[in-house]
Design a protein around this motif. Structure first.
Motif, PDB file in Angstrom:
ATOM      1  N   ILE A 135      -8.144   3.620   0.210  1.00  0.00           N
ATOM      2  CA  ILE A 135      -6.686   3.633   0.430  1.00  0.00           C
ATOM      3  C   ILE A 135      -6.383   3.790   1.925  1.00  0.00           C
ATOM      4  O   ILE A 135      -7.041   4.580   2.622  1.00  0.00           O
ATOM      5  N   ALA A 163      -0.460   4.146   3.135  1.00  0.00           N
ATOM      6  CA  ALA A 163      -0.139   4.158   1.701  1.00  0.00           C
ATOM      7  C   ALA A 163      -0.133   5.591   1.180  1.00  0.00           C
ATOM      8  O   ALA A 163       0.768   6.005   0.440  1.00  0.00           O
ATOM      9  N   GLY A 186      -2.959  -2.611  -7.309  1.00  0.00           N
ATOM     10  CA  GLY A 186      -2.772  -1.993  -5.998  1.00  0.00           C
ATOM     11  C   GLY A 186      -4.034  -1.366  -5.426  1.00  0.00           C
ATOM     12  O   GLY A 186      -4.240  -1.362  -4.217  1.00  0.00           O
ATOM     13  N   GLY A 211      -4.062   0.127  -1.626  1.00  0.00           N
ATOM     14  CA  GLY A 211      -2.963   0.967  -2.097  1.00  0.00           C
ATOM     15  C   GLY A 211      -3.459   1.996  -3.096  1.00  0.00           C
ATOM     16  O   GLY A 211      -4.673   2.137  -3.316  1.00  0.00           O
ATOM     17  N   LEU A 235       2.029   1.398  -2.699  1.00  0.00           N
ATOM     18  CA  LEU A 235       1.567   0.001  -2.677  1.00  0.00           C
ATOM     19  C   LEU A 235       2.349  -0.785  -1.616  1.00  0.00           C
ATOM     20  O   LEU A 235       1.764  -1.550  -0.839  1.00  0.00           O
ATOM     21  N   ALA A 271       1.033  -0.236   1.760  1.00  0.00           N
ATOM     22  CA  ALA A 271      -0.226  -0.964   1.980  1.00  0.00           C
ATOM     23  C   ALA A 271       0.051  -2.456   2.210  1.00  0.00           C
ATOM     24  O   ALA A 271      -0.526  -3.078   3.107  1.00  0.00           O
TER      25      ALA A 271
END
Ligand code: PLP
Length: 402
Positions: free
Chosen positions: A31, A35, A219, A224, A281, A284
Motif C-alpha cells: 500500500i 492511500a 484496490g 490501495g 483507493l 492510490a
C-alpha cells in the motif's frame, strides 16, 4: 538514492523492511503511504455512513465517497462516475456480472471464457451454467499459455452473449489481445467483460479505448487498501440490469407489496459500502495517475527480462509463459522434482517473498501439465537487487533441495 530506492520509501512496509525482496505484488501490492494516510484521515476526521445522514460529518463522508468514484472514473476513463460500482474486490465485481447479467441469459446462450482465467472468472460462470443451462465455452491456450485466438471465430458465434476474459494472466503475465476479442464479440452482438485485476498495477486504463462493456479490478492490487474493488459497466447496460444483492441504499421505494430499484451505481451497492477503503483507493489511483508509466514499463520490462534470462540458465527449469512479446512482469516457472512450496520456503529464509501454488488457475495448471508452480511478480518498487537476490536464492534452493 536511486529513483526506485526513494520510491520504495513511499511504501511504509517496504521502508520499514529494507532487507525484504517483495516479489509477490500479483497477489497483493504494497500500500502507498498516500492511500494509508487517506484512510486514517477519513476514519479520524470524516467517519460517518454515506447517503443517509444530514449532519456535517455525514455530508463530508458523502463528498469523500463520491469524490472517490470520480477518481476511479478518471483512472478508467469512464464516460461517467455513474458507471463506477464499488465492490469488495475483483471477485465480487465478477460475481456481480455473473449474477446480474447472468440473470438475463437463457439455456443455450453461450458465455466464452478462457483456460487461463483466475478461478474468480471461472467458477461463477460454471455456477451460472448449473443454474440456467447456459453453454460455457473455453478459449484454449498455446504452449506458452497465451490465449489461442485462432479458435475465436468458431467459439464466438451467434449464440454467444458474453466473452469474459482476463486482460493479463496472473500466471504467465501474457496480455490478452483485447481488440481481437472485442472485434469478434461485436460481430455477433456479444458483450465483453474484462478482468483487469492484474492490469491495473501497471497503470491507468481506458475502458472506452479498450471497447469492452464491463471491467473489474481490486484496490489491493494497485497500491490501495484491501476490501475495495470496482466494477465498471456501460451506463446503459447497468441501467438495464437487475440488482445482485439487495438491502439498504439500493432501492427506489419499498412497500409491503414490492420494491423499485435505485439507478446505478447505487442499485449495485447494497448495504454500507467500504467507505474509507474507497477513499484510500482514490488516493492510490490519483497517485498512479501522476506517474510516468512509459518509464515504469521500461524498467519493469528490463527487470522481467533480466529475471527470465537468469531463470533460463537453470538446468531443467521450465518457464510457464512467453519469453518475450506483450507480457507483464509476472514470471512463473516449474523446476521438475521441486515443490513450489518448498522453493518458496527456502527463499523466504533469505527474505524473498514469492508465491508458490496453483495461483487459483487450476485449469491453466492442467493445460501446462503441472499441479503448481512458483511465481515472481515485479512491481514499480522492485529493482535489480531484488532480481539478483532471487537468482542467488534459487542457487541456494538447488543446493539445498536437490
Ligand atoms: N482475477 C485475477 C486475474 C487475479 O489475479 C485475481 C487475484 O489474484 C482475481 C481476479 C481476484 O482478485 P481478488 O482476490 O482481489 O478479488
Amino acid at each position: 538514492m536511486s529513483a526506485v530506492a526513494s520510491l520504495r520509501q513511499e511504501f511504509p512496509l517496504l521502508a520499514a523492511a529494507s532487507d525484504l525482496h517483495y516479489l509477490d505484488s500479483a497477489a497483493t501490492s504494497q500500500i502507498h503511504r498516500r492511500a494509508l494516510d487517506a484512510v486514517v484521515r477519513h476514519e479520524t476526521g470524516s467517519r460517518a455512513n454515506v447517503s443517509r445522514g444530514t449532519h456535517r460529518l455525514a455530508e463530508a463522508a458523502d463528498r469523500a465517497y463520491e469524490h472517490a468514484r470520480l477518481s476511479a472514473a478518471r483512472f478508467l476513463n469512464a464516460a461517467s462516475p455513474a458507471e463506477i460500482v464499488f465492490t469488495s474486490g475483483a471477485t465480487a465485481s465478477l460475481n456481480l456480472v455473473a449474477h446480474a447479467f447472468g440473470s438475463t441469459l437463457r439455456a443455450g446462450d453461450r458465455v466464452v471464457i478462457s483456460v487461463a482465467e483466475h478461478h474468480s472468472n471461472f467458477v461463477p460462470w460454471q455456477q451460472l451454467r448449473e443454474r440456467t443451462g447456459i453453454e460455457l465455452a473455453l478459449i484454449p491456450v498455446t504452449d506458452s499459455g497465451e490465449l489461442d485466438l485462432s479458435c475465436l471465430s468458431g467459439l464466438i458465434g451467434s449464440t454467444c452473449r458474453l466473452v469474459a476474459v482476463t486482460q493479463c494472466s496472473n500466471v504467465t503475465g501474457a496480455w490478452t489481445d483485447v481488440a481481437a476479442i472485442v472485434a469478434a464479440a461485436c460481430k455477433v452482438g456479444a458483450r465483453v467483460l474484462l478482468d483487469g485485476a492484474q492490469a491495473v498495477q501497471h497503470g491507468p486504463q481506458d475502458v472506452q479505448a479498450l471497447g469492452v462493456d464491463f471491467y473489474a479490478f481490486s484496490g489491493h492490487k494497485c497500491f490501495g487498501p484491501g476490501g475495495i474493488g470496482v466494477l465498471w459497466g456501460r451506463e446503459n447496460l447497468l441501467t438495464a440490469l437487475p440488482p445482485f444483492m439487495s438491502g439498504g441504499g439500493m432501492v427506489g421505494e419499498v412497500t409491503p407489496e414490492a420494491t423499485t430499484w435505485a439507478a446505478p451505481p447505487r442499485r449495485f451497492e447494497a448495504g454500507t459500502p467500504p467507505i474509507a477503503q474507497a477513499v484510500g483507493l482514490a488516493a492510490a489511483l490519483e497517485w498512479m495517475m501522476g506517474l510516468d508509466w512509459v518509464r515504469i514499463h521500461a524498467r519493469e520490462n528490463d527487470l522481467c527480462q533480466q529475471l527470465i534470462g537468469g531463470l533460463l540458465r537453470i538446468p531443467g527449469l521450465r518457464l510457464l509463459g512467453p519469453v518475450s512479446g506483450r507480457r507483464a512482469s509476472i514470471v512463473s516457472f516449474d523446476i521438475p522434482g521441486l515443490h513450489p512450496h518448498d522453493i518458496c520456503q527456502v527463499l523466504d529464509a533469505h527474505r524473498l517473498a514469492l508465491r508458490g501454488g496453483h495461483h487459483c488457475a487450476q485449469p491453466l495448471m492442467a493445460a501446462f501439465g503441472v499441479e503448481a508452480c512458483t511465481r515472481a511478480s515485479i512491481a514499480l518498487y522492485n529493482d535489480t537487487a531484488d532480481i539478483a537476490a532471487l537468482l542467488d536464492g534459487l542457487g541456494v534452493v538447488l543446493r539445498e533441495l536437490t
